[in-house]
Write a protein that holds these residues in place. Structure first.
Motif, PDB file in Angstrom:
ATOM      1  N   ASP A 226      -6.910  14.569   1.407  1.00  0.00           N
ATOM      2  CA  ASP A 226      -6.470  13.620   0.457  1.00  0.00           C
ATOM      3  C   ASP A 226      -6.025  12.261   1.078  1.00  0.00           C
ATOM      4  OD1 ASP A 226      -6.911  15.400  -1.613  1.00  0.00           O
ATOM      5  OD2 ASP A 226      -4.853  16.100  -1.677  1.00  0.00           O
ATOM      6  N   ALA A 227      -5.529  12.471   2.330  1.00  0.00           N
ATOM      7  CA  ALA A 227      -4.891  11.234   2.961  1.00  0.00           C
ATOM      8  C   ALA A 227      -6.223  10.475   3.614  1.00  0.00           C
ATOM      9  CB  ALA A 227      -4.121  11.785   4.058  1.00  0.00           C
TER      10      ALA A 227
ATOM     11  N   GLU B  29      -4.837   3.250  11.253  1.00  0.00           N
ATOM     12  CA  GLU B  29      -5.486   3.711  10.080  1.00  0.00           C
ATOM     13  C   GLU B  29      -6.833   4.069  10.360  1.00  0.00           C
ATOM     14  OE1 GLU B  29      -3.400   5.194   8.562  1.00  0.00           O
ATOM     15  OE2 GLU B  29      -2.067   3.633   7.358  1.00  0.00           O
TER      16      GLU B  29
ATOM     17  N   GLN C 254     -10.141   4.465   0.552  1.00  0.00           N
ATOM     18  CA  GLN C 254      -9.777   3.419  -0.753  1.00  0.00           C
ATOM     19  C   GLN C 254      -8.949   2.049  -0.281  1.00  0.00           C
ATOM     20  OE1 GLN C 254      -7.802   5.249  -3.866  1.00  0.00           O
ATOM     21  NE2 GLN C 254      -9.020   3.887  -5.291  1.00  0.00           N
ATOM     22  N   GLN C 255      -8.171   2.496   0.697  1.00  0.00           N
ATOM     23  CA  GLN C 255      -7.202   1.405   0.790  1.00  0.00           C
ATOM     24  C   GLN C 255      -7.895   0.445   1.957  1.00  0.00           C
ATOM     25  OE1 GLN C 255      -3.658   3.299   2.052  1.00  0.00           O
ATOM     26  NE2 GLN C 255      -2.683   3.422   0.101  1.00  0.00           N
TER      27      GLN C 255
ATOM     28  N   ALA D 157      -9.040  10.232   2.020  1.00  0.00           N
ATOM     29  CA  ALA D 157      -9.668   9.914   1.048  1.00  0.00           C
ATOM     30  C   ALA D 157      -8.758   8.486   0.666  1.00  0.00           C
ATOM     31  CB  ALA D 157      -9.840  10.567  -0.263  1.00  0.00           C
ATOM     32  N   GLN D 158      -7.462   8.516   0.695  1.00  0.00           N
ATOM     33  CA  GLN D 158      -6.595   7.535   0.206  1.00  0.00           C
ATOM     34  C   GLN D 158      -6.866   6.341   1.208  1.00  0.00           C
ATOM     35  OE1 GLN D 158      -2.468   7.552   1.168  1.00  0.00           O
ATOM     36  NE2 GLN D 158      -1.819   6.765  -0.850  1.00  0.00           N
ATOM     37  N   LYS D 159      -7.116   6.649   2.563  1.00  0.00           N
ATOM     38  CA  LYS D 159      -7.063   5.425   3.434  1.00  0.00           C
ATOM     39  C   LYS D 159      -8.413   5.167   3.283  1.00  0.00           C
ATOM     40  CE  LYS D 159      -3.099   6.186   4.997  1.00  0.00           C
ATOM     41  NZ  LYS D 159      -1.957   5.231   4.481  1.00  0.00           N
TER      42      LYS D 159
ATOM     43  N   GLY E 148       1.422   7.458   0.837  1.00  0.00           N
ATOM     44  CA  GLY E 148       0.819   8.837   0.554  1.00  0.00           C
ATOM     45  C   GLY E 148       1.604   9.905   1.284  1.00  0.00           C
ATOM     46  N   ASN E 149       0.911  11.123   1.598  1.00  0.00           N
ATOM     47  CA  ASN E 149       1.513  12.283   2.086  1.00  0.00           C
ATOM     48  C   ASN E 149       1.637  12.007   3.646  1.00  0.00           C
ATOM     49  OD1 ASN E 149      -1.103  12.743   3.115  1.00  0.00           O
ATOM     50  ND2 ASN E 149      -1.322  14.352   1.516  1.00  0.00           N
TER      51      ASN E 149
ATOM     52  N   LEU F  89       0.692  -1.218   0.108  1.00  0.00           N
ATOM     53  CA  LEU F  89      -0.043  -0.037  -0.055  1.00  0.00           C
ATOM     54  C   LEU F  89       0.913   1.413   0.050  1.00  0.00           C
ATOM     55  CD1 LEU F  89      -2.723  -1.034   2.518  1.00  0.00           C
ATOM     56  CD2 LEU F  89      -2.930  -1.169   0.425  1.00  0.00           C
ATOM     57  N   GLU F  90       0.570   2.163  -0.827  1.00  0.00           N
ATOM     58  CA  GLU F  90       1.210   3.286  -0.815  1.00  0.00           C
ATOM     59  C   GLU F  90       0.845   4.216   0.491  1.00  0.00           C
ATOM     60  OE1 GLU F  90       0.209   5.918  -4.385  1.00  0.00           O
ATOM     61  OE2 GLU F  90       0.526   4.100  -5.586  1.00  0.00           O
TER      62      GLU F  90
END
Length: 350
Positions: free
Chosen positions: A140-141, A112, A147-148, A143-145, A73-74, A70-71
């Motif tokens: 943004d972080a 997370e 999705q992950q 939204a990424q989490k 991210g920021n 998993l990426e």
């Protein structure tokens, strides 16, 4: 004149009896019942069954094949000190620490989830303070989490060490499934309920309860279920082959002749298949219907995250368990076909 038994024959007989006794002691009750039943079929029908073959058990791929990358991210570069006044500051600090980076997949998931729960308040707070850029980074972080999240859940559960232990076959079945516990079922059900909440946007988690539930799942009996169903299928398939040999040699009964073997076979079926094998088989079926749907429910919840290697194993597991669970029905059909010329199986088995 009295007959004297040669000492060597007496010794050989004693050794043979001892070896048989040791072998019987080493068998699981189900294994002993199945082998005894098939041997009685052999003696009754005068046929030799093929050596039963234990079907190959589906094995989970290596952990490296299941681990989802998993990426970061920021969040990895975000200066958490800039988040003064936000509860999520502590969470990001823990996540970016050396301990957080090296944490287990279950702890990573919990961190997370904590971030997902706390970040929205911090985003709103940063906007109220005129920190639009920082708020956007957090958004943004977040939204990424989200999705992950299915992948995070997979790494912590189905792809983790506890679920792997759940499917590890034991060396011996012993009294399985009579020696099973409801604790793994309760733990599986609880984790499923938590996952449904998390995926629906309720990110609350009881960290200690989650880790305890995983430890209960590690003591579960998925591997024992696989081995037991394969064992049953192997023995009953040998019995089916024996019955097929009998039918190929000619009908057991004719219009004029009903051999003693027909009645003996009926008694063997009633006492040793219906009386001993089928009760164990029914217990095994009940356990499968209790355990497997709970695992499948989680698989369905995070289906989008399942890696190809896991899907391959999943298909093998479900296909083989379904097939092996049908072994008693196939055997009853073989018994019915064998006894059909003698009036059928009647109510003895089914």
């Amino acid at each position: 004149m009295q007959t004297v038994t040669p000492p060597t024959r007496t010794l050989c007989g004693a050794l043979l009896a001892s070896m048989l006794a040791l072998a019987a002691c080493g068998e699981a009750p189900a294994d002993a019942a199945l082998s005894d039943y098939v041997q009685r079929l052999e003696r009754t029908l005068g046929q030799t069954a093929p050596q039963p073959q234990l079907p190959t058990l589906p094995r989970l791929p290596a952990r490296g094949e299941l681990k989802l990358a998993l990426e970061s991210g920021n969040l990895g570069t975000l200066d958490f000190l800039a988040l003064t006044g936000c509860a999520v500051q502590v969470t990001i600090g823990k996540r970016n620490s050396s301990l957080g980076i090296m944490s287990s997949d279950s702890q990573r998931l919990l961190l997370e989830l904590e971030f997902l729960q706390l970040a929205p308040d911090c985003i709103a707070y940063q906007r109220s303070q005129g920190e639009a850029a920082l708020a956007e980074l957090l958004e943004d972080a977040h939204a990424q989490k989200r999705q992950q999240l299915p992948a995070l859940i997979f790494n912590a559960t189905l792809g983790g060490p506890e679920y792997r232990a759940l499917w590890r076959p034991p060396d011996h079945l012993r009294t399985y499934p009579a020696n099973t516990s409801s604790a793994p079922l309760t733990a599986l059900s609880s984790i499923n309920a938590s996952v449904r909440r998390w995926l629906a946007g309720d990110y609350r988690a009881d960290n200690m309860a989650f880790e305890l539930q995983l430890s209960e799942i590690a003591l579960g009996d998925g591997g024992a279920l696989l081995r037991a169903q394969a064992l049953q299928a192997g023995w009953l398939q040998a019995g089916d082959a024996l019955l097929a040999q009998q039918r190929a040699a000619g009908p057991l009964c004719s219009e004029r002749i009903r051999p003693a073997a027909a009645d003996t076979l009926g008694n063997v079926i009633e006492k040793f298949f219906v009386g001993e094998v089928q009760p164990w088989s029914a217990d095994l079926g009940r356990r499968q219907h209790e355990l497997l749907p709970l695992v499948q429910a989680l698989e369905q919840e995070i289906d989008s995250a399942l890696p190809p290697a896991y899907r391959d194993w999943q298909r093998q597991r479900d296909t083989r368990l379904t097939d092996w669970a049908e072994a008693p029905k196939r055997h009853v059909a073989a018994l019915q076909a064998t006894l059909e010329p003698c009036g059928g199986l009647g109510q003895r088995a089914g």
